[in-house]
Scaffold this active site. Structure first.
Site, PDB file in Angstrom:
ATOM      1  N   ALA A 229     -33.278 -19.189 -36.523  1.00  0.00           N
ATOM      2  CA  ALA A 229     -32.771 -18.882 -35.186  1.00  0.00           C
ATOM      3  C   ALA A 229     -33.025 -17.415 -34.889  1.00  0.00           C
ATOM      4  O   ALA A 229     -33.023 -16.577 -35.793  1.00  0.00           O
ATOM      5  CB  ALA A 229     -31.279 -19.189 -35.094  1.00  0.00           C
ATOM      6  N   SER A 230     -33.224 -17.114 -33.591  1.00  0.00           N
ATOM      7  CA  SER A 230     -33.427 -15.734 -33.176  1.00  0.00           C
ATOM      8  C   SER A 230     -32.642 -15.512 -31.897  1.00  0.00           C
ATOM      9  O   SER A 230     -32.921 -16.138 -30.875  1.00  0.00           O
ATOM     10  CB  SER A 230     -34.916 -15.460 -32.940  1.00  0.00           C
ATOM     11  OG  SER A 230     -35.121 -14.120 -32.561  1.00  0.00           O
ATOM     12  N   ALA A 231     -31.641 -14.638 -31.967  1.00  0.00           N
ATOM     13  CA  ALA A 231     -30.783 -14.369 -30.812  1.00  0.00           C
ATOM     14  C   ALA A 231     -30.810 -12.882 -30.487  1.00  0.00           C
ATOM     15  O   ALA A 231     -31.556 -12.107 -31.092  1.00  0.00           O
ATOM     16  CB  ALA A 231     -29.356 -14.849 -31.088  1.00  0.00           C
ATOM     17  N   SER A 232     -29.974 -12.475 -29.541  1.00  0.00           N
ATOM     18  CA  SER A 232     -30.056 -11.106 -29.032  1.00  0.00           C
ATOM     19  C   SER A 232     -29.553 -10.064 -30.019  1.00  0.00           C
ATOM     20  O   SER A 232     -29.980  -8.918 -29.984  1.00  0.00           O
ATOM     21  CB  SER A 232     -29.265 -10.993 -27.726  1.00  0.00           C
ATOM     22  OG  SER A 232     -27.936 -11.429 -27.911  1.00  0.00           O
TER      23      SER A 232
ATOM     24  N   ALA B 214     -29.042 -10.817 -33.643  1.00  0.00           N
ATOM     25  CA  ALA B 214     -29.500 -11.008 -35.021  1.00  0.00           C
ATOM     26  C   ALA B 214     -30.504 -12.144 -35.116  1.00  0.00           C
ATOM     27  O   ALA B 214     -30.667 -12.942 -34.183  1.00  0.00           O
ATOM     28  CB  ALA B 214     -28.304 -11.276 -35.936  1.00  0.00           C
ATOM     29  N   GLN B 215     -31.159 -12.193 -36.262  1.00  0.00           N
ATOM     30  CA  GLN B 215     -32.107 -13.254 -36.589  1.00  0.00           C
ATOM     31  C   GLN B 215     -31.705 -13.865 -37.919  1.00  0.00           C
ATOM     32  O   GLN B 215     -31.251 -13.156 -38.816  1.00  0.00           O
ATOM     33  CB  GLN B 215     -33.514 -12.665 -36.652  1.00  0.00           C
ATOM     34  CG  GLN B 215     -34.629 -13.679 -36.766  1.00  0.00           C
ATOM     35  CD  GLN B 215     -35.966 -13.072 -36.363  1.00  0.00           C
ATOM     36  OE1 GLN B 215     -36.142 -12.642 -35.221  1.00  0.00           O
ATOM     37  NE2 GLN B 215     -36.906 -13.025 -37.296  1.00  0.00           N
ATOM     38  N   VAL B 216     -31.879 -15.188 -38.056  1.00  0.00           N
ATOM     39  CA  VAL B 216     -31.408 -15.901 -39.247  1.00  0.00           C
ATOM     40  C   VAL B 216     -32.590 -16.532 -39.984  1.00  0.00           C
ATOM     41  O   VAL B 216     -33.441 -17.178 -39.362  1.00  0.00           O
ATOM     42  CB  VAL B 216     -30.381 -16.992 -38.858  1.00  0.00           C
ATOM     43  CG1 VAL B 216     -29.924 -17.755 -40.099  1.00  0.00           C
ATOM     44  CG2 VAL B 216     -29.187 -16.375 -38.136  1.00  0.00           C
TER      45      VAL B 216
ATOM     46  N   LYS C 283     -28.500 -13.509 -42.262  1.00  0.00           N
ATOM     47  CA  LYS C 283     -28.380 -13.093 -40.863  1.00  0.00           C
ATOM     48  C   LYS C 283     -28.665 -11.597 -40.817  1.00  0.00           C
ATOM     49  O   LYS C 283     -27.933 -10.797 -41.395  1.00  0.00           O
ATOM     50  CB  LYS C 283     -26.976 -13.399 -40.354  1.00  0.00           C
ATOM     51  CG  LYS C 283     -26.746 -13.108 -38.883  1.00  0.00           C
ATOM     52  CD  LYS C 283     -25.344 -13.567 -38.471  1.00  0.00           C
ATOM     53  CE  LYS C 283     -25.062 -13.312 -37.007  1.00  0.00           C
ATOM     54  NZ  LYS C 283     -23.699 -13.786 -36.623  1.00  0.00           N
TER      55      LYS C 283
ATOM     56  N   ASP D 159     -16.600 -19.318 -30.074  1.00  0.00           N
ATOM     57  CA  ASP D 159     -17.956 -19.615 -29.600  1.00  0.00           C
ATOM     58  C   ASP D 159     -18.468 -20.913 -30.220  1.00  0.00           C
ATOM     59  O   ASP D 159     -19.570 -20.962 -30.751  1.00  0.00           O
ATOM     60  CB  ASP D 159     -18.885 -18.448 -29.942  1.00  0.00           C
ATOM     61  CG  ASP D 159     -20.175 -18.476 -29.130  1.00  0.00           C
ATOM     62  OD1 ASP D 159     -20.165 -19.024 -28.018  1.00  0.00           O
ATOM     63  OD2 ASP D 159     -21.188 -17.933 -29.605  1.00  0.00           O
TER      64      ASP D 159
END
Length: 455
Positions: free
Chosen positions: A133-136, A138-140, A154, A291
């Site tokens: 996953a790649s979010a604003s 962090a990236q996992v 993470k 969340d």
């Protein structure tokens, strides 16, 4: 061997020099970020003035997505807060996705090695260069420890904390200017929202705090005897403020009904387990998961429900939660006095609220309130216009009496909206407010899968 005394004298100066250089660098980055923000806003505004006249909410969403992490999160807050923002903005920002292009793997390697103080190959047996996953923020990445344990890493995006601080300082100053120019605006509504969002997002950047959240939630599960739910366990030896290593879960998102059927013949029961655990955490854990969207609630291969990603959490007083439930019930019954008492209980104010005067003001809405079922509050996508308008008017009336709803109000409302989507996907016949299997106050003698009573 004696130490050179001149070295002792130099160290404070060197330290101050490094601090000064860091301050200069951060100030320069901050100035560049503000310039970038103004540039994006200017381009979007110029496009609108030159004839590209799409709807203002859509234009604002595109602007937020162009500006990255801070504004994407702000957009998601708007999407989940029908009580605070106009309906057309709430609807448009539902499309504001927290997905960003992945960082090249060499950034991941550099960050992990810098944080852990050792080469990647010494810390891990294997790390998948392709992100899960790649979010604003962090990236996992999937990985395997030297002892063979499967984990996920993470990794925080470089400089994201400084970007958040710069953005929020800019937003706060802008909000205060707007409030001073529009004295009729809700009492500190804009600056209050900015302050609360900043506190939440800066906390999300502290992965050591997220690790503590994971440990606390696992303790809560153990103390309540809840074996039907699990949260990843952090790996302390491989975790820092910017790198979080934790147990890897295998399963499917709870909203994927077709795949779920391969794991369980009782999707509704699985959902009830998740709901009761979350409601119980409101009273029996130090925080609640704030969340739990479709990617953060899983059915694991062993049949347990997995709660993941504890970066965003909320904390609520027992009185606030009781007040919210009273508010929902009062809206459903059209009882304006009970509604006024509940709003005074939930809202934040330094002054004593005149409940009778508040009830009289709410009374103007009585005809509409009488026809609104309490469950409509958590079924916003079934009854958007009426619910959004109703909540907005209630908040406005409350603010007229010195009440400002806390951040937890928006977080809880957002979570109810998430839960309603789970209900629609897994158990459309389930009524969270009336189903005997769902205990909103966490007072069931025993949670599903547990052996010990709750206390």
């Amino acid at each position: 061997m004696t130490k050179d005394p001149t070295l002792k004298a130099e160290r404070p100066d060197l330290s101050r020099e490094r601090e000064g250089l860091a301050l200069v660098r951060n100030t320069a980055r901050g100035a560049l970020r503000i310039a970038e923000t103004l540039g994006v806003v200017g381009r979007q505004g110029a496009g609108w003035l030159l004839g590209d006249r799409d709807a203002l909410p859509r234009r604002l969403r595109h602007t937020f997505e162009s500006l990255g992490a801070t504004y994407i999160k702000l957009g998601q807050f708007i999407a989940s807060s029908p009580s605070l923002f106009p309906e057309e903005y709430v609807q448009e920002f539902q499309k504001c996705l927290d997905r960003t292009p992945p960082m090249p793997f060499h950034y991941i390697r550099e960050m992990v090695e810098s944080e852990l103080g050792k080469p990647l190959a010494e810390a891990f047996e294997w790390v998948d260069p392709q992100p899960l996953a790649s979010a604003s923020i962090a990236q996992v990445h999937a990985a395997r420890l030297r002892n063979g344990a499967e984990v996920v890493i993470k990794v925080q995006r470089p400089g994201v904390r400084n970007v958040l601080l710069t953005d929020f300082n800019f937003l706060y100053v802008s909000a205060r200017v707007i409030e001073s120019l529009a004295p009729g605006l809700s009492r500190s509504a804009l600056s209050g929202v900015v302050e609360e969002l900043q506190a939440g997002m800066i906390e999300e950047c502290d992965f050591l705090q997220e690790a503590r959240n994971l440990e606390a939630f696992n303790r809560f599960l153990a103390e309540t005897g809840n074996t039907a739910v699990a949260a990843p366990r952090p790996i302390a030896s491989h975790t820092t403020a910017r790198v979080l290593t934790m147990e890897r879960f295998h399963g499917v998102p709870l909203t994927d009904l077709e795949v779920l059927r391969a794991y369980t013949d009782d999707p509704a029961g699985t959902l009830v387990t998740a709901l009761n655990t979350w409601f119980s955490s409101l009273m029996m854990c130090d925080f609640f998961h704030a969340d739990l969207h479709a990617g953060n609630l899983m059915l694991l291969e062993d049949g347990r429900v997995g709660f993941i990603d504890f970066g965003m959490v909320g904390r609520i007083r027992r009185e606030t939660w009781a007040g919210m439930m009273e508010l929902f019930e009062a809206i459903g019954n059209g009882d304006v006095e009970s509604m006024a008492r509940a709003m005074a209980m939930v809202g934040m104010t330094r002054d004593e609220v005149d409940v009778q005067a508040l009830a009289r003001d709410i009374g103007a809405l009585q005809e509409r309130l009488t026809d609104v079922d309490a469950s409509a509050l958590v079924q916003a996508d079934r009854n958007d216009r009426e619910v959004n308008q109703l909540l907005t008017e209630l908040v406005r009336i409350g603010e007229g009496h010195g009440i400002r709803f806390p951040r937890e109000f928006a977080l809880l409302l957002k979570q109810f909206l998430y839960f309603d989507r789970y209900v629609q996907a897994l158990a459309p016949e389930l009524d969270m407010f009336n189903d005997q299997r769902v205990d909103m106050f966490g007072t069931l003698d025993q949670l599903p899968g547990g052996d010990e009573p709750l206390h």
